[in-house]
Design a protein around this motif. Structure first.
Motif, PDB file in Angstrom:
ATOM      1  N   ASP A   1       3.745   1.272  -7.504  1.00  0.00           N
ATOM      2  CA  ASP A   1       2.849   1.625  -6.099  1.00  0.00           C
ATOM      3  C   ASP A   1       3.516   2.694  -5.350  1.00  0.00           C
ATOM      4  OD1 ASP A   1       0.444   1.331  -4.560  1.00  0.00           O
ATOM      5  OD2 ASP A   1       1.793   0.816  -3.000  1.00  0.00           O
ATOM      6  N   GLN A   2       4.813   2.698  -4.985  1.00  0.00           N
ATOM      7  CA  GLN A   2       5.586   3.615  -4.308  1.00  0.00           C
ATOM      8  C   GLN A   2       4.932   3.907  -2.840  1.00  0.00           C
ATOM      9  OE1 GLN A   2       8.572   5.475  -4.729  1.00  0.00           O
ATOM     10  NE2 GLN A   2       8.973   3.819  -5.614  1.00  0.00           N
ATOM     11  N   GLY A   3       4.025   2.944  -2.471  1.00  0.00           N
ATOM     12  CA  GLY A   3       3.702   3.108  -1.175  1.00  0.00           C
ATOM     13  C   GLY A   3       2.630   3.666  -0.975  1.00  0.00           C
ATOM     14  N   LYS A   4       1.660   3.925  -1.950  1.00  0.00           N
ATOM     15  CA  LYS A   4       0.503   4.779  -1.821  1.00  0.00           C
ATOM     16  C   LYS A   4      -0.409   4.170  -0.812  1.00  0.00           C
ATOM     17  CE  LYS A   4       0.948   6.630  -6.621  1.00  0.00           C
ATOM     18  NZ  LYS A   4       1.911   5.680  -6.960  1.00  0.00           N
ATOM     19  N   LEU A   5      -0.684   2.912  -0.939  1.00  0.00           N
ATOM     20  CA  LEU A   5      -1.612   2.124  -0.119  1.00  0.00           C
ATOM     21  C   LEU A   5      -0.973   1.563   1.491  1.00  0.00           C
ATOM     22  CD1 LEU A   5      -4.330   0.440  -2.600  1.00  0.00           C
ATOM     23  CD2 LEU A   5      -4.219   2.542  -1.506  1.00  0.00           C
ATOM     24  N   SER A   6       0.266   1.082   1.008  1.00  0.00           N
ATOM     25  CA  SER A   6       0.840   0.424   1.929  1.00  0.00           C
ATOM     26  C   SER A   6       1.833   1.087   2.998  1.00  0.00           C
ATOM     27  CB  SER A   6       2.016  -0.742   1.062  1.00  0.00           C
ATOM     28  OG  SER A   6       2.760  -0.046   0.530  1.00  0.00           O
ATOM     29  N   ASN A   7       2.383   2.262   2.634  1.00  0.00           N
ATOM     30  CA  ASN A   7       3.328   2.609   3.805  1.00  0.00           C
ATOM     31  C   ASN A   7       2.920   3.061   5.017  1.00  0.00           C
ATOM     32  OD1 ASN A   7       5.363   2.750   1.868  1.00  0.00           O
ATOM     33  ND2 ASN A   7       5.424   5.259   1.815  1.00  0.00           N
ATOM     34  N   ILE A   8       1.530   3.579   5.224  1.00  0.00           N
ATOM     35  CA  ILE A   8       1.262   4.055   6.582  1.00  0.00           C
ATOM     36  C   ILE A   8       0.931   2.665   7.165  1.00  0.00           C
ATOM     37  CG2 ILE A   8      -0.758   5.040   7.817  1.00  0.00           C
ATOM     38  CD1 ILE A   8       1.043   7.043   6.736  1.00  0.00           C
TER      39      ILE A   8
ATOM     40  N   PRO B   1       8.973   8.848 -10.459  1.00  0.00           N
ATOM     41  CA  PRO B   1       7.876   9.565 -10.789  1.00  0.00           C
ATOM     42  C   PRO B   1       6.700   8.823  -9.954  1.00  0.00           C
ATOM     43  CG  PRO B   1       8.034   7.523 -12.117  1.00  0.00           C
ATOM     44  CD  PRO B   1       9.549   7.786 -11.640  1.00  0.00           C
ATOM     45  N   TYR B   2       5.682   9.851  -9.738  1.00  0.00           N
ATOM     46  CA  TYR B   2       4.613   9.367  -8.690  1.00  0.00           C
ATOM     47  C   TYR B   2       3.823   8.375  -9.115  1.00  0.00           C
ATOM     48  CZ  TYR B   2       0.115  10.159  -6.375  1.00  0.00           C
ATOM     49  OH  TYR B   2      -1.071  10.136  -5.816  1.00  0.00           O
ATOM     50  N   THR B   3       3.477   8.510 -10.503  1.00  0.00           N
ATOM     51  CA  THR B   3       2.899   7.442 -11.207  1.00  0.00           C
ATOM     52  C   THR B   3       3.614   6.978 -12.560  1.00  0.00           C
ATOM     53  OG1 THR B   3       1.556   8.881 -12.326  1.00  0.00           O
ATOM     54  CG2 THR B   3       0.587   7.832 -10.543  1.00  0.00           C
ATOM     55  N   PRO B   4       3.824   5.896 -12.498  1.00  0.00           N
ATOM     56  CA  PRO B   4       4.595   5.488 -13.970  1.00  0.00           C
ATOM     57  C   PRO B   4       4.219   6.181 -15.227  1.00  0.00           C
ATOM     58  CG  PRO B   4       3.543   3.611 -13.012  1.00  0.00           C
ATOM     59  CD  PRO B   4       2.948   4.897 -12.439  1.00  0.00           C
ATOM     60  N   ILE B   5       5.540   6.770 -15.930  1.00  0.00           N
ATOM     61  CA  ILE B   5       5.376   7.298 -17.225  1.00  0.00           C
ATOM     62  C   ILE B   5       6.270   6.535 -18.353  1.00  0.00           C
ATOM     63  CG2 ILE B   5       5.022   9.562 -16.346  1.00  0.00           C
ATOM     64  CD1 ILE B   5       7.833  10.339 -16.802  1.00  0.00           C
ATOM     65  N   SER B   6       5.931   6.690 -19.307  1.00  0.00           N
ATOM     66  CA  SER B   6       6.508   6.026 -20.472  1.00  0.00           C
ATOM     67  C   SER B   6       7.892   6.539 -20.802  1.00  0.00           C
ATOM     68  CB  SER B   6       5.743   5.870 -21.686  1.00  0.00           C
ATOM     69  OG  SER B   6       5.780   7.060 -22.439  1.00  0.00           O
TER      70      SER B   6
END
Length: 992
Positions: A553-560, A585-590
């Motif tokens: 997730d890298q804090g997309k929804l939770s950080n703020i 990565p910003y979104t997961p990659i293989s």
């Protein structure tokens, strides 16, 4: 097969004429071309898609894009391919898709691990730091295996990946990241200048928010028509490259951007050999980030039940996919987007039970009431009910507490600009109090942000901001083009204003603890408050203690929201609290995308010499030395390693042997200042070395420790042929280049790696001259004309040769250097000549034994990064009159001349049949609990008829004649300390 009973009769961008079948956890469902797995599941009334990481609570689809924290699925395909942790919101549907849920035991509906939820009070944030640290044996044997079995997001594939992956390097003038409204106008304006443009977007269809803008017009035309025309225009421009299904996952120095492009995941049957994904490594003169914004969820009790979603996601599913996320919906809002969603859902026939606005009354609330919607203002959210899907929500407004039955709850907490990529570029962010968000401020790279990701949420503003960004980027890239930008007139049926909420939403029932901030990691508001109470004031420490904002997730929804809770708990402002680091990565990659073709045989490419095929034919057993394949030994008649090496050693000492030394590093140093360069670089003196002579060179690091060694031959006053160890070739050349460019730029010298250009054939033994002399033309090989440590250019077998009379065996030796293309031919000629003298081919193991008998060191075996020349018995090589060389000053440090340092010595076992183990520790009989050294090399010498060893021992040279012990599990082994030269100590044999 279940049909889509939550699908609208018409609308959306799906192709209803192309139905698709798929399965989820073994159950069959249907969807349409253009669906994602998430939209197809929702169309079939499926909200439950997973279980949470820690408590194993039921989790449902929450978003519609890369911000989705819950809907991580695995997809199974033929050929044993299984891919875990794919976002259902970004996984395109194809016919026959087989998806499975993750992190449940054994099923989504009945997960045994859900018992964790009952004991949640005993496993708060950081419990593992306090609970499982003692006793240590319990952690290793009891706790760790159970935690590992229960944890994880998905199951790693057990079979090798059968797919192929491509990689491409690209350069462009302007890279535009994101094909929403701002990205499209940025790309168009930049393209008009003639600049080379790459436009990428992570969705299958470009358009961003315009894909769900059915009630929006641009310049009087429906948004869909304007979008189609824009994309057609861009696709028709020769200087524009459009990359759909392509995520910009990382922003690296000097505008180097990593893009991951999905090529075949959306296809039921990809063409054989077609790559699954492609890694683009793009170097852009200018970058425009148009990454948009992410809707912010609200933090309230029990806000994690399936059916609780982001309001804008519900709009997207309705307008883009024709999917109703529920039949009876409650919207909880702290932003006007909640009202826009309510109006659009109501127009589609969905029952809006209530809009609960945690703000006060407003014009948008009044308009909603006029439209027949029930609006509660100054609302508090007390909780929800429902086992596997939300069934009701309890709200308090105006002192009245009500419970509303519903099958979906939509959250509209405002929008957070997506600043991940800007932050990765090392740009500085600033806090905007009006927008309650961090925005891009000071750039560190040649980039600019545009549209919603820098706070321009209104459509007309985003379009204009993107156009200006594209034009300025093209101009900065060297394509000035300044036509007037004509503003686009936009009409939105339900305009969205500002506002929003950060932190926990109001509730009249604060006793209910589970108000989730991070859905993926099961972090609640109570966990963050606990971290603050326990003294974790840095947001980075809070992140690690609670795990909020980590994982995919890298804090997309939770950080703020996490920042808001910490700020309130500690009495600070959000800017004072700071912001966590966004990592690629910003979104997961293989892993396959990153590896590309560097897998299987290409993962670690083997380097072979020109003699490799001959060695295979002779039955050689090979070993890996770095990337090189080298013959280890040449067994005959079923010999094992020891028997083969014993035979090879005796043959070399008694007659002659041939050895492939082509892997040695070789560097040509040429120029008027070549000798001065060598003087400064190596410890030895080189100015007076005569042309046609060789010298053993020792190279130090700056700290005075031995880095490499090798024989150096002087070919001319301005030319040296330098050899290095096999593993040290690149390292030494890199170090030479570094010094030449940064420290000694005054020297007129050229460096050229010639390792692959020369095949090196070592002919060693008393009969070596007799073997090669008839094959050599133009050179007298007599002892007086060509003595030991000589080098000369001549011919052998009619081809060019560089011959060195050197020896790593202590025997008469020649190293024949010929161009690699002639290596096999010359080797075969020497081999045939040698048969009259019982020549043997020998491998690296025999080479090791022969050199150990002579006390010659091997870098990395006798040296370990802490050995000085004197420690290794090489003090004689140091040029005493030299004013300086790399590492000279470090040798003067007191610790480097301590007489108690470990020094190279030889060891003989009292029982000659016992071969010591390399690495074994050495102790003095009187102090068996204290190691005074270690064995570096140990072999059985068939020539000497006993075992020998080299060792590094404290004050070793002062211990010659002493008896020491090597403690081993079966008992101590007695050894005598001797000089490290076991065979021919005077060196007579090398000079015959």
């Amino acid at each position: 097969m279940t049909t889509g009973h939550f699908r609208t009769p018409s609308g959306g961008r799906i192709d209803r004429s192309r139905p698709l079948r798929f399965s989820f956890d073994g159950r069959s469902y249907s969807g349409f071309e253009g669906d994602t797995v998430a939209s197809a599941l929702l169309a079939n009334g499926v909200h439950l898609v997973g279980r949470s990481f820690k408590y194993h609570r039921p989790r449902g689809i929450m978003g519609a894009g890369p911000d989705e924290p819950n809907a991580l699925i695995g997809v199974r395909r033929d050929q044993g391919r299984y891919t875990p942790n794919l976002l259902a919101t970004q996984t395109e549907l194809y016919d026959g898709l087989d998806a499975v849920s993750q992190n449940r035991h054994p099923s989504l509906e009945k997960d045994r691990m859900a018992v964790n939820d009952r004991f949640s009070r005993f496993i708060p944030a950081g419990f593992y730091y306090k609970t499982f640290m003692w006793p240590r044996k319990a952690w290793d044997r009891l706790f760790e295996p159970r935690i590992r079995a229960a944890a994880g997001l998905g199951i790693a594939p057990s079979e090798s990946d059968p797919d192929s992956y491509a990689q491409r390097y690209a350069h462009c003038d302007v890279l535009v990241i994101g094909a929403g409204p701002a990205g499209l106008t940025a790309a168009m304006e930049a393209a008009k200048s003639g600049a080379q443009i790459i436009l990428c977007d992570d969705r299958a269809a470009m358009g961003g928010s315009l894909l769900a803008a059915n009630q929006v017009t641009i310049d009087g035309a429906p948004a869909a028509r304007w979008l189609a025309g824009m994309l057609d225009s861009l696709a028709g421009m020769a200087n524009v490259t459009l990359l759909p299904r392509t995520s910009a996952f990382g922003y690296y120095p000097h505008n180097w951007i990593g893009l991951a492009q999905k090529l075949t995941d959306h296809l039921a049957d990809a063409a054989p050999g077609q790559p699954r994904e492609r890694l683009w490594q793009v170097r852009a003169k200018q970058v425009v980030i148009a990454a948009g914004a992410i809707e912010r969820p609200l933090v309230f009790p029990d806000n994690d039940r399936p059916g609780i979603m982001l309001a804008d996601a519900a709009r997207t599913y309705l307008q883009q996919y024709g999917v109703e996320v529920g039949r009876k919906v409650v919207i909880v809002a702290a932003h006007d987007n909640g009202y826009r969603t309510a109006h659009e859902l109501k127009d589609a026939g969905i029952d809006i039970a209530a809009i609960a606005d945690i703000r006060g009354d407003s014009p948008v609330a009044a308009r909603a009431r006029q439209a027949g919607l029930r609006v509660l203002t100054n609302a508090a959210i007390d909780g929800t009910t429902g086992k596997l899907r939300v069934a009701s929500i309890t709200l308090t407004s105006g002192g009245k507490r009500e419970t509303f039955a519903c099958d979906a709850v939509l959250m509209a907490g405002g929008f957070t600009p997506s600043v991940h990529l800007f932050s990765q570029s090392r740009g500085k962010l600033m806090w905007n109090e009006d927008l309650q968000a961090y925005l891009p401020d000071q750039s560190a790279e040649a980039e600019r942000s545009a549209g919603a990701c820098r706070g321009h949420f209104a459509l007309d503003e985003a379009l204009a901001d993107g156009a200006e960004a594209g034009r300025s980027a093209a101009e900065a890239a060297g394509y000035p083009f300044r036509p007037a930008i004509i503003p686009l007139a936009c009409a939105v049926a339900h305009p969205v204003g500002g506002g929003g909420h950060i932190g926990a939403a109001p509730t009249s029932d604060p006793s209910r603890p589970k108000a989730f901030v991070d859905w993926q990691n099961d972090v609640t508001a109570a966990d963050i408050l606990l971290a603050a109470r326990e003294g974790f004031l840095s947001i980075e420490h809070v992140k690690r203690y609670t795990t909020t904002g980590m994982a995919t997730d890298q804090g997309k929804l939770s950080n703020i929201n996490a920042l808001g809770i910490v700020a309130e708990a500690t009495g600070r402002t959000i800017p004072e609290v700071g912001l966590t680091t966004f990592r690629a990565p910003y979104t997961p990659i293989s892993f396959g995308t990153l590896a590309g073709r560097a897998r299987r045989d290409l993962l670690d490419p083997a380097r072979i010499t020109a003699i490799n095929d001959w060695a295979i034919e002779q039955g050689a057993v090979f070993e890996d030395v770095g990337n090189w394949k080298r013959a280890h030994f040449f067994p005959k008649n079923g010999e094992d390693l020891h028997a083969s090496v014993a035979r090879e050693c005796l043959a070399v000492r008694e007659s002659v042997g041939i050895f492939d030394a082509s892997t040695l590093g070789k560097i040509e140093i040429v120029g008027p200042d070549a000798a001065e360069f060598m003087n400064r670089f190596y410890v030895n003196a080189w100015t007076k070395l005569g042309v046609g002579k060789c010298r053993y060179g020792v190279l130090l690091r700056e700290d005075g420790f031995v880095l490499d060694d090798g024989v150096v031959g002087r070919l001319a006053p301005d030319r040296f042929h330098v050899t290095t160890t096999t593993s040290g070739a690149a390292r030494v050349l890199g170090m030479m280049e570094d010094y030449l460019q940064t420290e000694w730029s005054d020297l007129d010298v050229w460096l050229t790696s010639t390792t692959e250009q020369w095949s090196v054939i070592a002919v060693q033994g008393p009969k070596a001259r007799e073997v090669i002399e008839p094959l050599v033309q133009g050179l007298d090989l007599s002892p007086d004309a060509f003595p030991h440590m000589s080098i000369a250019d001549a011919r052998i077998c009619g081809v060019p040769m560089r011959l060195m009379r050197v020896s790593f065996t202590g025997e008469l030796g020649f190293e024949v250097n010929v161009p690699s293309g002639y290596g096999a031919m010359v080797w075969q000629a020497i081999w045939e000549r040698g048969q009259a003298h019982d020549m043997v081919a020998y491998g690296t193991e025999t080479m090791h034994v022969l050199r150990a008998e002579k006390g010659f060191i091997i870098i990395g075996q006798e040296t370990d990064g802490t050995v000085t020349p004197d420690d290794a018995g090489l003090a004689w090589a140091i040029g005493k009159a030299k004013p300086d060389f790399v590492g000279k000053r470090s040798l003067a440090r007191p610790a480097m001349t301590d007489p108690d340092r470990k020094q190279l010595v030889g060891l003989l076992t009292r029982d000659p049949r016992i071969v010591l183990e390399e690495g074994a520790q050495i102790v003095a009989p009187a102090a068996e609990d204290r190691s005074i050294g270690h064995v570096t090399s140990a072999y059985h010498s068939s020539v000497l008829g006993k075992s020998i060893a080299l060792a590094m021992v404290r004050a070793g040279r002062a211990r010659l004649g002493e008896r020491l012990e090597v403690p081993m599990p079966g008992g101590s082994i007695a050894v005598d300390v001797v000089a490290p030269v076991f065979f021919d100590p005077k060196g007579d044999r090398v000079n015959v």
